[in-house]
Design a protein around this motif. Structure first.
Motif: not given
Length: 158
Positions: A57-66, A124-130, A146-147
């Protein structure tokens, strides 16, 4: 007496979990990972943002954002993206997941053995921005949309 022993035991069990969290100003331990095209990437002091995905699900967010971004969109922005694929069965990883990732226009650093991602705790379901500064941890935030992630990446690319 039992309460003290129980409290001590519980604190010993929780200590490793709290020890994983980075404190502001703490240096991030260097690492090298292979990307989806088997090219090595070595963490250096120039990196400013590390995107961390722990799950599909986190990878899917990055894929959608990109999605709909030009090829090599984050190249040169001092952003790296690492995906933890350690829980994926090896056959699925080898035959389907990695070949599909090779079509992405952006680089995905693959944490195949979950060596790097656990250093950065989060949902785990989110994308972490460090956010990093000269190899040191500054802050982190999580994205579940994703937006919002796309907007943050666009702002970073300017």
């Amino acid at each position: 007496m039992r309460a003290r022993v129980l409290a001590l035991l519980l604190s010993c069990l929780l200590l490793p979990l709290t020890a994983l969290a980075l404190e502001p100003g703490e240096r991030v331990a260097p690492f090298t990972l292979l990307d989806q095209r088997d090219r090595p990437y070595t963490f250096d002091d120039q990196l400013q943002v590390l995107l961390v995905a722990r799950s599909m699900s986190g990878s899917g967010l990055v894929k959608e954002a990109m999605r709909e971004q030009p090829a090599n969109y984050i190249d040169g922005t001092r952003v790296a993206y690492v995906a933890d694929i350690s829980s994926m069965p090896a056959a699925i990883t080898r035959m389907f997941a990695v070949p599909a990732m090779r079509k992405y226009g952006y680089r995905v650093l693959l944490d195949r053995e979950s060596r790097i991602v656990p250093r950065f705790p989060g949902d785990a379901s989110k994308v972490l921005w460090v956010t990093l500064d000269h190899g040191r941890f500054v802050s982190q935030r999580e994205f579940s949309d994703a937006n919002a992630l796309r907007d943050a990446l666009k702002a970073k690319a300017r």
